[in-house]
Design a protein around this motif. Sequence first.
Motif, PDB file in Angstrom:
ATOM      1  N   THR A 209      19.920 -11.187 -20.507  1.00 54.56           N
ATOM      2  CA  THR A 209      20.580 -12.406 -20.994  1.00 54.56           C
ATOM      3  C   THR A 209      20.254 -12.613 -22.469  1.00 54.56           C
ATOM      4  OG1 THR A 209      20.218 -13.291 -18.787  1.00 54.56           O
ATOM      5  CG2 THR A 209      20.913 -14.862 -20.470  1.00 54.56           C
ATOM      6  N   ALA A 210      18.978 -12.392 -22.816  1.00 51.94           N
ATOM      7  CA  ALA A 210      18.560 -12.587 -24.213  1.00 51.94           C
ATOM      8  C   ALA A 210      19.198 -11.535 -25.119  1.00 51.94           C
ATOM      9  CB  ALA A 210      17.041 -12.497 -24.305  1.00 51.94           C
ATOM     10  N   LEU A 211      19.500 -10.362 -24.548  1.00 58.14           N
ATOM     11  CA  LEU A 211      20.019  -9.237 -25.330  1.00 58.14           C
ATOM     12  C   LEU A 211      21.281  -9.608 -26.117  1.00 58.14           C
ATOM     13  CD1 LEU A 211      19.636  -6.211 -25.898  1.00 58.14           C
ATOM     14  CD2 LEU A 211      21.033  -5.705 -23.909  1.00 58.14           C
ATOM     15  N   ASN A 212      22.127 -10.428 -25.514  1.00 59.71           N
ATOM     16  CA  ASN A 212      23.414 -10.736 -26.157  1.00 59.71           C
ATOM     17  C   ASN A 212      23.265 -11.637 -27.370  1.00 59.71           C
ATOM     18  OD1 ASN A 212      24.751  -9.325 -24.151  1.00 59.71           O
ATOM     19  ND2 ASN A 212      24.675 -11.081 -22.787  1.00 59.71           N
ATOM     20  N   GLU A 213      22.135 -12.365 -27.438  1.00 59.83           N
ATOM     21  CA  GLU A 213      22.077 -13.432 -28.448  1.00 59.83           C
ATOM     22  C   GLU A 213      21.070 -13.207 -29.558  1.00 59.83           C
ATOM     23  OE1 GLU A 213      21.682 -17.169 -26.336  1.00 59.83           O
ATOM     24  OE2 GLU A 213      22.663 -16.217 -24.629  1.00 59.83           O
ATOM     25  N   ILE A 240      22.675  -2.721 -14.677  1.00 53.90           N
ATOM     26  CA  ILE A 240      22.030  -2.749 -16.013  1.00 53.90           C
ATOM     27  C   ILE A 240      22.942  -2.027 -17.018  1.00 53.90           C
ATOM     28  CG2 ILE A 240      20.050  -1.940 -17.367  1.00 53.90           C
ATOM     29  CD1 ILE A 240      18.319  -2.341 -14.884  1.00 53.90           C
ATOM     30  N   CYS A 241      23.474  -0.860 -16.612  1.00 51.03           N
ATOM     31  CA  CYS A 241      24.353  -0.096 -17.513  1.00 51.03           C
ATOM     32  C   CYS A 241      25.559  -0.946 -17.944  1.00 51.03           C
ATOM     33  CB  CYS A 241      24.856   1.169 -16.832  1.00 51.03           C
ATOM     34  SG  CYS A 241      23.574   2.421 -16.673  1.00 51.03           S
ATOM     35  N   GLU A 242      26.122  -1.699 -16.985  1.00 50.61           N
ATOM     36  CA  GLU A 242      27.308  -2.511 -17.307  1.00 50.61           C
ATOM     37  C   GLU A 242      26.975  -3.551 -18.368  1.00 50.61           C
ATOM     38  OE1 GLU A 242      28.375  -3.900 -13.453  1.00 50.61           O
ATOM     39  OE2 GLU A 242      29.551  -2.125 -12.962  1.00 50.61           O
ATOM     40  N   ARG A 243      25.747  -4.104 -18.281  1.00 50.88           N
ATOM     41  CA  ARG A 243      25.394  -5.170 -19.225  1.00 50.88           C
ATOM     42  C   ARG A 243      24.914  -4.619 -20.570  1.00 50.88           C
ATOM     43  NH1 ARG A 243      22.110  -9.607 -15.804  1.00 50.88           N
ATOM     44  NH2 ARG A 243      22.262 -10.732 -17.779  1.00 50.88           N
ATOM     45  N   VAL A 244      24.510  -3.341 -20.580  1.00 48.01           N
ATOM     46  CA  VAL A 244      24.038  -2.746 -21.848  1.00 48.01           C
ATOM     47  C   VAL A 244      25.211  -2.145 -22.636  1.00 48.01           C
ATOM     48  CG1 VAL A 244      22.671  -0.824 -22.778  1.00 48.01           C
ATOM     49  CG2 VAL A 244      21.681  -2.347 -21.075  1.00 48.01           C
ATOM     50  N   THR A 245      26.266  -1.712 -21.911  1.00 49.38           N
ATOM     51  CA  THR A 245      27.389  -1.009 -22.562  1.00 49.38           C
ATOM     52  C   THR A 245      27.960  -1.740 -23.787  1.00 49.38           C
ATOM     53  OG1 THR A 245      27.904  -0.244 -20.348  1.00 49.38           O
ATOM     54  CG2 THR A 245      29.495   0.296 -22.031  1.00 49.38           C
ATOM     55  N   PRO A 246      28.133  -3.088 -23.775  1.00 58.53           N
ATOM     56  CA  PRO A 246      28.698  -3.746 -24.971  1.00 58.53           C
ATOM     57  C   PRO A 246      27.905  -3.471 -26.253  1.00 58.53           C
ATOM     58  CG  PRO A 246      28.618  -5.289 -23.133  1.00 58.53           C
ATOM     59  CD  PRO A 246      27.930  -4.053 -22.672  1.00 58.53           C
ATOM     60  N   VAL A 255      20.656   0.138 -32.919  1.00 57.12           N
ATOM     61  CA  VAL A 255      20.979  -0.543 -31.656  1.00 57.12           C
ATOM     62  C   VAL A 255      21.818   0.397 -30.786  1.00 57.12           C
ATOM     63  CG1 VAL A 255      22.182  -2.502 -30.594  1.00 57.12           C
ATOM     64  CG2 VAL A 255      20.894  -2.837 -32.703  1.00 57.12           C
ATOM     65  N   VAL A 256      22.780   1.078 -31.415  1.00 58.76           N
ATOM     66  CA  VAL A 256      23.663   1.980 -30.661  1.00 58.76           C
ATOM     67  C   VAL A 256      22.837   3.079 -29.993  1.00 58.76           C
ATOM     68  CG1 VAL A 256      25.558   3.646 -30.858  1.00 58.76           C
ATOM     69  CG2 VAL A 256      25.620   1.527 -32.173  1.00 58.76           C
ATOM     70  N   LEU A 257      21.922   3.698 -30.766  1.00 62.42           N
ATOM     71  CA  LEU A 257      21.127   4.791 -30.189  1.00 62.42           C
ATOM     72  C   LEU A 257      20.196   4.295 -29.082  1.00 62.42           C
ATOM     73  CD1 LEU A 257      20.252   7.119 -33.209  1.00 62.42           C
ATOM     74  CD2 LEU A 257      21.695   7.635 -31.267  1.00 62.42           C
ATOM     75  N   SER A 258      19.650   3.086 -29.265  1.00 60.38           N
ATOM     76  CA  SER A 258      18.781   2.544 -28.204  1.00 60.38           C
ATOM     77  C   SER A 258      19.589   2.312 -26.935  1.00 60.38           C
ATOM     78  CB  SER A 258      18.126   1.238 -28.650  1.00 60.38           C
ATOM     79  OG  SER A 258      17.264   1.486 -29.718  1.00 60.38           O
ATOM     80  N   ALA A 259      20.837   1.819 -27.103  1.00 56.61           N
ATOM     81  CA  ALA A 259      21.692   1.592 -25.929  1.00 56.61           C
ATOM     82  C   ALA A 259      22.037   2.929 -25.265  1.00 56.61           C
ATOM     83  CB  ALA A 259      22.965   0.859 -26.340  1.00 56.61           C
ATOM     84  N   VAL A 260      22.326   3.940 -26.092  1.00 54.24           N
ATOM     85  CA  VAL A 260      22.642   5.275 -25.540  1.00 54.24           C
ATOM     86  C   VAL A 260      21.450   5.789 -24.726  1.00 54.24           C
ATOM     87  CG1 VAL A 260      23.044   7.698 -26.170  1.00 54.24           C
ATOM     88  CG2 VAL A 260      24.305   5.884 -27.340  1.00 54.24           C
ATOM     89  N   LYS A 261      20.222   5.553 -25.250  1.00 50.36           N
ATOM     90  CA  LYS A 261      19.017   6.012 -24.542  1.00 50.36           C
ATOM     91  C   LYS A 261      18.934   5.393 -23.145  1.00 50.36           C
ATOM     92  CE  LYS A 261      15.122   4.368 -26.174  1.00 50.36           C
ATOM     93  NZ  LYS A 261      14.007   4.343 -27.125  1.00 50.36           N
ATOM     94  N   VAL A 262      19.150   4.061 -23.084  1.00 54.04           N
ATOM     95  CA  VAL A 262      19.081   3.376 -21.779  1.00 54.04           C
ATOM     96  C   VAL A 262      20.134   3.949 -20.831  1.00 54.04           C
ATOM     97  CG1 VAL A 262      19.348   1.147 -20.613  1.00 54.04           C
ATOM     98  CG2 VAL A 262      18.176   1.258 -22.808  1.00 54.04           C
ATOM     99  N   LEU A 263      21.364   4.124 -21.338  1.00 52.93           N
ATOM    100  CA  LEU A 263      22.459   4.601 -20.477  1.00 52.93           C
ATOM    101  C   LEU A 263      22.191   6.043 -20.022  1.00 52.93           C
ATOM    102  CD1 LEU A 263      25.456   3.099 -22.472  1.00 52.93           C
ATOM    103  CD2 LEU A 263      24.485   2.237 -20.351  1.00 52.93           C
ATOM    104  N   MET A 264      21.704   6.890 -20.927  1.00 55.31           N
ATOM    105  CA  MET A 264      21.422   8.283 -20.554  1.00 55.31           C
ATOM    106  C   MET A 264      20.347   8.352 -19.463  1.00 55.31           C
ATOM    107  SD  MET A 264      23.228  10.636 -22.178  1.00 55.31           S
ATOM    108  CE  MET A 264      22.292  12.138 -22.126  1.00 55.31           C
TER     109      MET A 264
END
Length: 939
Positions: A209-213, A240-246, A255-264
């Motif tokens: 939830t905090a991630l978006n703001e 979790i993947c659905e909420r991190v994808t944005p 931020v993009v690479l950190s998100a890619v890490k979580v998704l991978m």
Amino acid sequence: MTDSKYFTTTKKGEIFELKAELNSDKKEKKKEAVKKVIASMTVGKDVSALFPDVVNCMQTDNLELKKLVYLYLMNYAKSQPDMAIMAVNTFVKDCEDPNPLIRALAVRTMGCIRVDKITEYLCEPLRKCLKDEDPYVRKTAAVCVAKLHDINAQLVEDQGFLDTLKDLISDSNPMVVANAVAALSEIAESHPSSNLLDLNPQSINKLLTALNECTEWGQIFILDCLANYMPKDDREAQSICERVTPRLSHANSAVVLSAVKVLMKFMEMLSKDLDYYSTLLKKLAPPLVTLLSAEPELQYVALRNINLIVQKRPEILKHEMKVFFVKYNDPIYVKLEKLDIMIRLASQANIAQVLAELKEYATEVDVDFVRKAVRAIGRCAIKVEQSAERCVSTLLDLIQTKVNYVVQEAIVVIKDIFRKYPNKYESVIATLCENLDSLDEPEARAAMIWIVGEYAERIDNADELLESFLEGFHDESTQVQLQLLTAIVKLFLKKPTETQELVQQVLSLATQDSDNPDLRDRGYIYWRLLSTDPVAAKEVVLAEKPLISEETDLIEPTLLDELICYIGTLASVYHKPPSAFVEGSRGVVHKSLPPRTGSSESAESPETAPTGAPPSEQPAVIPAQGDLLGDLLNLDLGPPVSGPPLTTAPVQMGAVDLLGGGLDSLMGGANFAAPPAGTMPANLGAPLGGGLGDLFDLAGGVGTLSGSYVAPKAVWLPAMKAKGLEISGTFSRQVGSISMDLLLTNKALQVMSDFAIQFNRNSFGLAPAAPLQVHAPLSPNQTVEISLPLNTVGSVMKMDPLNNLQVAVKNNIDVFYFSTLYPLHILFVEDGKMERQMFLATWKDIPNENEAQFQIKDCPLNAEAVSSKLQGSNIFTIAKRNVEGQDMLYQSLKLTNGIWVLAELRVQPGNPTFTLSLKCRAPEVSQHVYQAYETILKN
């Protein structure tokens, strides 16, 4: 006017003047003076003499002036700790200020003053600020806890700040959450064992939830924290993947690479059949492509990360080949990296495009780039079989250009193409031979010599060609000399009559005139082979060669999985795990991907203790290789004491190493000598009923055939630490013989062979009774079970803990070290039953201070069950009596080194807690005997 004027004045009595100005009544003058002080400090002048005067200026409402004074304080507090204490009162007062900016400023500065004396005064203001109503103050205080922990970890724990930090994860303000996560992650890195970030679905929900703001840096902290979480099932991973994808569409590339890490990481847990899985693959491509439109430095970091991603999941970018085409103005480091990825993505569908592009690159001006492009053409030929013909004709076109370095690279890659597709393209050899004179690089010369030797029967003047190389034999590099020696021997075996003199010449050059040991050894081997058995020489030298694999430069799977967990960090740019370049222990926690859904791999982590063994029993950290190697090399390498004949159940023992070659035999791959037939224990294969039964007087009820308790196998050497070799094992004792039951798994990309094992000196002289027999080479992803018989006639040295065993295992790749703890009950011998009178006399004789008492809890067995269970592990009950409703069992056991241990076990019916008293002349054994009791009774 700008502040630059403060840096220009350098008067003689400056300090004195500044002192006067700092004590002035006028606010403006004071501010000017402090600015001058800060300017002097910045250019490196010592203005510490003004400390008391500057500190006096703290009593002000002016925020700018306050910031300047605090800046001065941070700089000089370390050199003037006694003076810095004067400022504490002002800090405490500022932490109560109505203005939140001042409260935050005070707590931030206090965190930056690294003086032990001040830290205790910091606790109260910090506690208030952590609970402040203003989020700006709370987020500043959160970071301050991490700083304070770095100065005095014990203080932070005692004051309960860590719990307050954990509470801040549920804060309503996203920036406070992000800072709390950052602080906890920082603290957890310096204390890997502490479970500070105890993440559960509820706290993960709050983080998402905090991630978006929160700000971009806050998002990075939260995403890195999410990457360390292990979802309980694939549904949680998907949500979790659905909420991190944005986050993939964020402007900040970190931020993009950190998100890619979580998704991978979490994609590992998703089934490939899910629609969502394919959607996610499609979503991952655009952000990675976008990263390549940034400036070159960022492009390079992105490409290094993409290189890892493509190796793990090539399907993500398989349609994006065009973005990796090189632009004319790319710097060389970007060009080379793009080339690498192009080859990884090359497939039948896009090979025409790729080859056209590579041919273009081969005519560029940058030499390094051209070389890599020519190599790339060869790699494409090996990777995509359908394109091989096209690649070879492209390479021939390039050879026709007669550009020296292009020709040399082309010859090196054509050698590999011959290895991959034998008897297909040999028609080009004539063209290659025309360019012999222009080759001046060792690798190209060696490749050409290999081609001439390998296809000597098709080249009419092969002997002349090789002879031309032989003229300057001593000036060649080792690589060329070795290749030339082999090629001439091949030629001799194919055309013996014409090349007798040539082979004599090269063998004498290699053996008598060379000082390179590799070359001499190879020369002697060939000489002996040719002189004793030419048929065998033919089989050895002209043997069928295995085809080479397509991707020789892939990162090893275990290392790749670890690096995927470090996407967006330095590790992903170096392609090395942090432990390879971070000094000290901070931050080096081995990470690995979650197990794939539906995979048969056990999810048990290597750290899990064997069941029944208390966690504290896990082996201490493996000693530094230096120490262990030192110890192993100091082994007493005299002939081993011949022990009693091994009475193993029919274990395949193979060849016993009677010479005890020590670590020398491990290091040099010297084979273990097979013994004369008569040295094998006579009763090895005897049926259990006959020989062995009588040996242990089974009729007398001393030893039972059930064998003692065997713990489940645990991972002793993770693949990560042993270049892909994983070793799990346990110890067992069956009918008088001890064995180490091993499970060897090859998680590397190459075959493993030539296994050997060696123990360091240990408390009970445990040593292998036979070599480690791995009958066939261990292929990638193959597992083999081995039972290694042990004896106790090795060298003795007291270890800490007593049951620590340090082991070295060698294979064709390297020597690897690990240590493990063996359960003491494998050393309890079968004749450990003492006579009653002897027991009483010994019990009285051993001094009372040698008696140790222990509690065994949660054991709901009765006295009979206890007695028979322990007898299975050679702990014998000598007498039993009932005293006031309690069963007292008197027991004895004997260790392999002759030490007796006497025990009194109190069992109260209905009470699952037993009391164990142990008496022994060597009291340090008692703790381990108690652990053995507990392990046997609870399993």
